[in-house]
Enzyme design. Structure first.
Site, short mmCIF file in Angstrom:
data_model
loop_
_atom_site.label_atom_id
_atom_site.label_comp_id
_atom_site.label_asym_id
_atom_site.label_seq_id
_atom_site.Cartn_x
_atom_site.Cartn_y
_atom_site.Cartn_z
N LYS A 42 -8.76 13.85 4.53
CA LYS A 42 -7.90 12.66 4.52
C LYS A 42 -6.85 12.85 5.61
CE LYS A 42 -6.86 13.66 0.16
NZ LYS A 42 -6.90 12.47 -0.67
N ARG A 43 -6.04 11.81 5.90
CA ARG A 43 -4.95 11.99 6.85
C ARG A 43 -4.08 13.17 6.42
NH1 ARG A 43 -4.39 8.22 11.32
NH2 ARG A 43 -2.31 9.13 11.54
N LYS A 100 0.44 14.27 0.70
CA LYS A 100 -0.93 14.52 0.25
C LYS A 100 -1.15 16.00 -0.08
CE LYS A 100 -2.86 10.67 2.97
NZ LYS A 100 -3.49 9.77 1.98
N HIS A 130 0.80 -1.22 0.00
CA HIS A 130 0.00 0.00 0.00
C HIS A 130 0.83 1.27 0.00
CE1 HIS A 130 -3.90 -2.00 0.98
NE2 HIS A 130 -3.11 -2.87 1.59
N LYS A 175 -15.07 7.81 -3.32
CA LYS A 175 -16.30 8.08 -2.56
C LYS A 175 -16.88 9.44 -2.94
CE LYS A 175 -14.18 5.40 1.10
NZ LYS A 175 -13.27 5.50 2.27
N THR A 201 -8.85 6.20 -1.82
CA THR A 201 -10.19 5.63 -1.94
C THR A 201 -11.24 6.72 -1.66
OG1 THR A 201 -9.84 4.84 0.32
CG2 THR A 201 -9.68 3.21 -1.44
#
Ligand code: 26Q
Length: 819
Positions: free
Chosen positions: A556-557, A562, A365, A668, A664
């Site tokens: 998100k985290r 990111k 991952h 969504k 992911t």
């Protein structure tokens, strides 16, 4: 209208049955009268009534699997981010409407009762939530697939924001008293750890190592039933609590070592105490290693025990079971499976090794080198001496294989060895997992390519057939049917409810994407979701936001790769255009952030502080009123995601290309009708391919371009800074006191980082990002065009159902079928 196919809601007797079942639990489980109950009482009684149905389904399903002697898959994961279960179970059982009626008759609303359930936050983020989606898909597809994990007493910490900073509070969910968990003390496992190896020989003078003087961990399983949509299949997730077995203690007491027995009790109970965040400091590491081994050992014993109940020949094990490793966290399964086969079942090494590889599959991952798990060999030796011995043997044999293929290529061996001998020697868990599995997969097309070409190219050359891609997916039951019932209803009314178990059917919405009436209904639902989120934000973040503005969401985290920071740079740019150049934004926007930073990750925590400070300045500036609002919504978790995602207009998926394995959340959001602004990273690429490039806002450098830049001395942010006044103004704003008037110098490190040694190329993508944002604003003003695209997004997300992902694993990795 809620899509459901189960018989439960259509039977005339269903209403009194559920009413009686709840009333019975109020009396005999809670020991209370039916009057004066709190919402929490009713939550418990309802959950227990639902649980009874789940248990019927569980036993029926097990009998079915046994009759078929079906092959089973076991999903080993240190994380299962389940969130709340009540409404999810009701929806999958087809009992949601019924339950709403019954609770109303009991004087309350399902809406109120559902809020009493704490999230089961037994995971950090994407990897844990993926495991939860997979369990839903396995059960919905009627496949014998089960989870094994840890019943953490404390899940992921709760996040509070004080003075703009993240503070962590323990999350004491009800590990011991959850109505969804069935304790199974009869299946308790005893797991030895520590001790030493006695290099003994057997009667025929064969080497026969003995593992002696070990301590014990005791694992008590708790089963969470997992019901598939339609209620036909109920699988389970087995979570182990570490405890002490009185019986076992007695043996030690009888042996006379009273103190040792008490000491062990303390050690053992700590094992399932807390979920580790991805960054922890070495001090806590031994416990993490014990966690990893503890649940692997419990799971393996349980799997063997189940197999033996009906099968006599151990050699046929790979015909009946498959085991999937969710990242390297359970990679000790390689050594444990070998140990059980060789030491306990007397299987020869070669055969045991072939069986191990046939049974195990490994999912990677992450590509970030710092995130790859390594354990000090000395620590492994100390905690698991026999396993370390097995790992050395595996590595020696592997070495011979590599040396035959590439004689004299010591550089290659240094890269490939499971044990990195540079002091302090370390075990590379990814190498162990690859060598011990028949299947190695990444989680998006790009990611799987990069696993082969960048992460472990030597292994790919050796075993090309082992590597493949299995693009992630999400379950539409939770992320559309449950989270967005109004949109789900509109879709079912338009194309029928087949999409609930066959997401490709959403394609039927293409026909109405340009239809004015459909668009009207679609946008009314989005608007209602936004108003509901605005209410929530008012309470939790104490900020008033305008539901008519564009909701631009980054949830998100918090992690540097990111690039929440890039979003902040975009906001600051927009704000400075407004207040310094007098250029107002094209559309009013609400910038919504949510996410947790690992407690030990300083830079990520500073970014939370930055977002909150920028929010404070902009939200208090009268010039920005009605044009720009920034909010940080605290304590992002599954139940909050279910509120935020259906309310988003724009989804931020802006990681540096080549760093986000899949994502992911991106799926969504699009499934709920948000448009995406994103880089060509992870699954964004496949989303673009499905949606069409007109229907997604792509910007930024590609993974290849970034790799190329890096090879040639980096992204050269200073040159952009000198050249581009827009870059300069934003970077200078961080080194000034503009966003920290009372905390001078607080964000200076950011300007320095951005100009010097920024690993994530924020500045290189900045202009491309703000240009893409300009296109977003422009298109948002063209209402019909935007809605058309948003509906096409929903229509074309069929590929991203976790049902499709699970079917691929079932066919290509596990060789299991629906029963
Ligand atoms: C490791 C060692 C010690 C303590 C913690 C950890 C640890 C824990 C969690 C390391 C990593 C994680 C989580 C990783 C994760 O969530 N990865 C995400 O997985 C998703 C599902 O495949 C992808 O969509 C995301 O791209 C990826 O970031």
């Amino acid at each position: 209208m809620r899509a459901n196919t189960s018989i439960a809601s259509t039977r005339a007797s269903a209403w009194p049955e559920l009413y009686e079942a709840i009333a019975k639990h109020v009396r005999y489980s809670l020991a209370k009268e039916l009057r004066g109950l709190s919402a929490h009482d009713l939550f418990l009684a309802t959950a227990l009534a639902v649980r009874d149905r789940l248990i019927d389904g569980l036993l029926e399903t097990e009998a079915r699997y046994q009759r078929a002697d079906a092959k089973r898959v076991y999903y080993l994961s240190l994380e299962f981010l389940m969130g709340r279960s009540l409404v999810n179970n009701l929806v999958n059982l087809g009992m949601a409407d019924l339950c709403e009626d019954v609770l109303r008759a009991l004087g309350t609303e399902l809406e109120e009762v559902r809020e009493c359930e704490p999230d089961a936050a037994l995971g950090n983020g994407g990897l844990g939530r993926l495991a939860a989606c997979f369990l839903d898909s396995l059960a919905t597809l009627g496949m014998p697939g089960f989870g094994y994990g840890i019943n953490y007493e404390f899940g992921l910490f709760k996040q509070e924001i004080r003075g703009g900073f993240q503070h962590e509070r323990p999350d004491n969910w009800f590990a011991e008293s959850s109505p969804w968990l069935i304790a199974r003390p009869a299946d308790t496992c005893v797991v030895p750890v520590y001790g030493r190896i006695d290099h003994a020989q057997d009667r025929r003078n064969n080497y026969n190592p003995m593992w002696l003087d070990w301590k014990v961990l005791v694992g008590v399983p708790h089963d969470m039933p997992i019901v598939g949509y339609g209620g036909h299949t109920v699988n389970w997730l087995r979570l182990y609590s570490a405890s002490t077995s009185n019986e076992f203690d007695m043996e030690i007491f009888n042996g006379g070592d009273y103190l040792k027995a008490v000491e062990q009790k303390i050690v053992s109970e700590n094992i399932s105490k807390v979920l580790y965040p991805p960054d922890d400091v070495p001090a806590g590491r031994e416990l993490r290693l014990l966690q990893e081994y503890f649940f692997v050992a419990c799971a393996m014993r349980d799997i063997f025990r189940r197999y033996r109940r009906r099968h006599a020949v151990i050699a046929e094990l790979p015909l009946k079971i498959a085991i999937q490793l969710n990242d390297t966290h359970p990679a000790l399964a390689v050594a444990e499976l070998m140990r059980m086969l060789v030491d306990e079942d007397d299987v020869g090494w070669e055969q045991a090794w072939a069986m191990t590889q046939e049974i195990l599959g490994y999912t990677n991952h992450t590509l970030l080198p710092e995130a790859l798990e390594r354990w000090p060999a000395a620590l492994l030796e100390h905690v698991l001496p026999r396993h370390m011995q097995i790992i050395r043997e595996v590595n020696d044999r592997f070495h011979r294989q590599v040396a035959r293929l590439w004689p004299g290529d010591s550089g290659r061996w240094q890269r490939m060895s499971i044990i990195d001998d540079n002091p302090p020697a370390q075990v590379r868990m990814a190498h162990l997992a690859i060598v011990g599995s028949h299947s190695v997969n990444g989680v998006s097309a790009l990611h799987s390519e990069l696993v082969k070409t960048r992460l472990v190219p030597d292994f790919y050359r050796l075993w090309p057939e082992r590597f493949h891609n299995l693009t992630n997916g999400v379950t539409q039951r939770r992320w559309l049917l449950k989270a967005n019932p109004a949109l789900a209803g509109l879709i079912s009314e338009t194309i029928g409810d087949g999409w609930v178990t066959d997401l490709e059917q959403l394609r039927g919405l293409e026909a109405v994407a340009a239809d004015a009436v459909f668009q009207q209904r679609f946008v009314a639902i989005k608007q209602a979701n936004k108003e509901r989120l605005a209410q929530l934000i008012k309470h939790s973040a104490r900020v008033c936001v305008d539901p008519d503005s564009l909701f631009d969401v980054h949830a998100k985290r918090i992690h540097q790769y990111k690039r929440q920071l890039l979003a902040v740079m975009g906001i600051v740019h927009e704000y400075l255009c407004l207040v310094e150049d007098g250029r107002a934004p094209l559309v009013p926007r609400t910038y919504i952030f949510a996410g947790k930073a690992a407690p030990g990750y300083w830079a990520a925590k500073q970014i939370i502080k930055l977002i909150n400070n920028v929010a404070r300045v902009i939200n208090h500036d009268p010039r920005a009123r009605g044009l720009m609002t920034v909010v940080f919504v605290p304590d992002y978790r599954v139940s909050l995601a279910e509120r935020i995602i259906p309310a988003a207009d724009l989804s931020e998926q802006i990681s540096m290309a080549g760093t986000e394995a899949s994502g992911t959340g991106n799926m969504k959001f699009a499934l709920n009708g948000a448009l995406t602004i994103g880089t060509l990273d992870g699954a964004n690429i496949e989303m673009r391919d499905e949606l069409g490039e007109q229907n997604i806002f792509i910007f930024g450098l590609t993974a290849e371009e970034i790799a190329h830049l890096r090879q040639n001395g980096g992204c050269r942010p200073r040159a952009s800074y000198e050249r581009d006044a827009r870059v300069r103004r934003v970077v200078d704003a961080f080194s000034s006191e503009r966003f920290c008037p009372k905390e001078p110098g607080l964000f200076r490190w950011l300007s320095e980082l951005l100009l010097d040694g920024d690993e994530y190329c924020h500045i290189a993508d900045f202009t491309s990002y703000i240009e893409a944002q300009r296109r977003v604003s422009q298109e948002f003003t063209e209402r019909e065009r935007w809605l058309h695209k948003a509906i096409l997004n929903v229509a074309r997300m069929g590929k991203f159902s976790s049902d499709r992902t699970i079917r691929e694993y079932a066919a290509r990795v596990w060789d299991i079928r629906s029963v």
